[in-house]
Enzyme design. Structure first.
Site, PDB file in Angstrom:
ATOM      1  N   GLY A  46       0.818  -1.217   0.000  1.00 61.51           N
ATOM      2  CA  GLY A  46       0.000   0.000   0.000  1.00 61.51           C
ATOM      3  C   GLY A  46       0.847   1.260   0.000  1.00 61.51           C
ATOM      4  N   ILE A  81      -3.456 -11.555   6.351  1.00 61.27           N
ATOM      5  CA  ILE A  81      -3.248 -11.451   7.796  1.00 61.27           C
ATOM      6  C   ILE A  81      -4.284 -12.291   8.546  1.00 61.27           C
ATOM      7  CG2 ILE A  81      -2.056  -9.220   7.842  1.00 61.27           C
ATOM      8  CD1 ILE A  81      -4.786  -7.895   8.387  1.00 61.27           C
ATOM      9  N   TYR A  86     -14.825   1.505   9.204  1.00 61.86           N
ATOM     10  CA  TYR A  86     -13.368   1.670   9.283  1.00 61.86           C
ATOM     11  C   TYR A  86     -12.971   2.442  10.550  1.00 61.86           C
ATOM     12  CZ  TYR A  86      -8.816   3.708   7.878  1.00 61.86           C
ATOM     13  OH  TYR A  86      -7.513   4.132   7.828  1.00 61.86           O
TER      14      TYR A  86
HETATM   15  N1  SER Z   1      -7.163   8.176   4.423  1.00 64.10           N
HETATM   16  C1  SER Z   1      -8.017   7.227   5.070  1.00 64.10           C
HETATM   17  C2  SER Z   1      -9.301   7.077   4.374  1.00 64.10           C
HETATM   18  O1  SER Z   1      -9.684   8.008   3.704  1.00 64.10           O
HETATM   19  C3  SER Z   1      -8.288   7.673   6.453  1.00 64.10           C
HETATM   20  O2  SER Z   1      -7.466   6.999   7.329  1.00 64.10           O
HETATM   21  O3  SER Z   1      -9.942   6.088   4.527  1.00 64.10           O
END
Ligand code: SER
Length: 340
Positions: free
Chosen positions: A14, A56, A155
């Site tokens: 990433g 993972i 998230y």
């Molecule tokens: N940059 C990330 C996102 O936009 C935030 O941690 O999901």
């Protein structure tokens, strides 16, 4: 047979992984092994000692790494980002939460087997915050680590929970130390703002409008920004993000008063970014086409973060402010990249 001391990076393919591997290779002080679901790009792969392609969630692969390597640092970068996680929340939970507990367990076992604590670096995010509406967001301004932590995305919930889990691992095993185990996970976390890299393009995040805008325009493509012009969240140039990870990882334990630290560098509105990009690439086309869901996500993120604790405890000091990030890093590097 002795195992070899190494740094393990998950999600190594990433954006952060890219920057971190390149930076560690320049230093030459650490041997790096990686774990990612996809093979690394050849340019990055040649900088690492061993590349594991796998998940993972696969504890067999983690056991294999445990048997072959003596890991003293884990940079656990693998995650599904905020926009993508909203499409598949259950998968996000599996990867972001169960994946993280697998790595915490792995770190504890590593530490038990070689007898030293494993520094466990965990990038958290401004997504851990949740402001109720834009008015409150603008009124509140800079947030400190312990306020407004009511995430609105899967998230964000995952990140906040894993911060707690990391602290639990660090503390729980300490309390049990007298009996059988001693604390072997030295958990340290950064709440990153939107990160902008000149060499990679993000995918699946909600702060992606900034990097997407610059990369599109540099290639001569029009760009329709998916958030309103007045949208404001904190950002940071990738080299400062990588530097922050390394600096916190190297900080003396006794200096750290927190397990989780805000870090930020500049917080332009989407339109301020557009103006700078248009100045650098005159004649480009940047319009707005608001995506209501993604707008809702960034509207709940803070307009800025208070990173006083990071500056005080371990000397966080970003090199790139808004102007410098664009004029000395993003614009020239991206320009060169697409001219090739
Ligand atoms: N940059 C990330 C996102 O936009 C935030 O941690 O999901």
């Amino acid at each position: 047979m002795l195992r070899k001391p190494v740094v393990l990076i998950t999600g190594a393919g990433g954006e952060i992984g890219h920057g971190l591997i390149t930076r560690l290779a320049e230093d030459g002080t650490h041997s790096v092994i990686t774990l990612d679901v996809r093979p690394l790009e050849p340019g990055i792969a040649r900088l690492v000692q061993r590349e594991f392609v796998g998940s993972i969630l696969d504890t067999d692969v983690l056991e294999r790494i445990l048997s072959e390597y003596e890991v003293d640092h884990v940079f656990h970068l693998a995650a599904l980002l905020s926009t993508r996680s909203e499409f598949t929340p259950m998968t996000a939970h599996h990867v972001n939460v169960e994946g993280t507990i697998n790595l915490l367990e792995f770190a504890q076992k590593q530490g038990e087997s070689h007898g030293r604590p494993v520094v466990f670096m965990y990038p958290s995010s401004i997504a851990a915050y949740g402001l109720p509406d834009v008015e409150s967001k603008m009124r509140v301004g800079r947030v400190t680590e312990n306020e407004w932590t009511k995430p609105t995305t899967m998230y964000g919930c995952n990140k906040l929970y894993c911060e707690h889990m990391g602290r639990y691992y660090a503390k729980r095993y300490k309390q049990l130390a007298a009996e059988t185990l001693s604390g072997k996970v030295d958990f340290r976390s950064l709440r990153f703002p939107g990160l902008i890299s000149a060499v990679t393009i993000p995918s699946g995040g909600t702060s992606d409008y900034a990097p997407e805008m610059i990369h599109a325009v540099a290639q001569g493509k029009p760009y329709a920004c998916f958030v309103r012009p007045d949208t404001r969240i904190p950002f940071m140039a990738m080299p400062d993000g990588v530097e922050a990870l390394l600096k916190l990882a190297a900080a003396p334990k006794g200096n750290l008063n927190h397990t989780v630290y805000n870090v930020g560098a500049f917080n332009p509105s989407a339109d301020e970014i557009r103006q700078v990009v248009l100045e650098a690439f005159p004649g480009s086309e940047i319009t707005y086409s608001v995506d209501v869901k993604r707008q809702g996500i960034v509207d709940a993120w803070p307009a800025d973060v208070d990173d006083t604790a990071a500056r005080r405890d371990w000397g966080f000091a970003p090199q790139y402010d808004f102007k410098r990030a664009f004029s000395e890093y993003l614009i020239p590097t991206i320009r060169r990249r697409y001219q090739k």
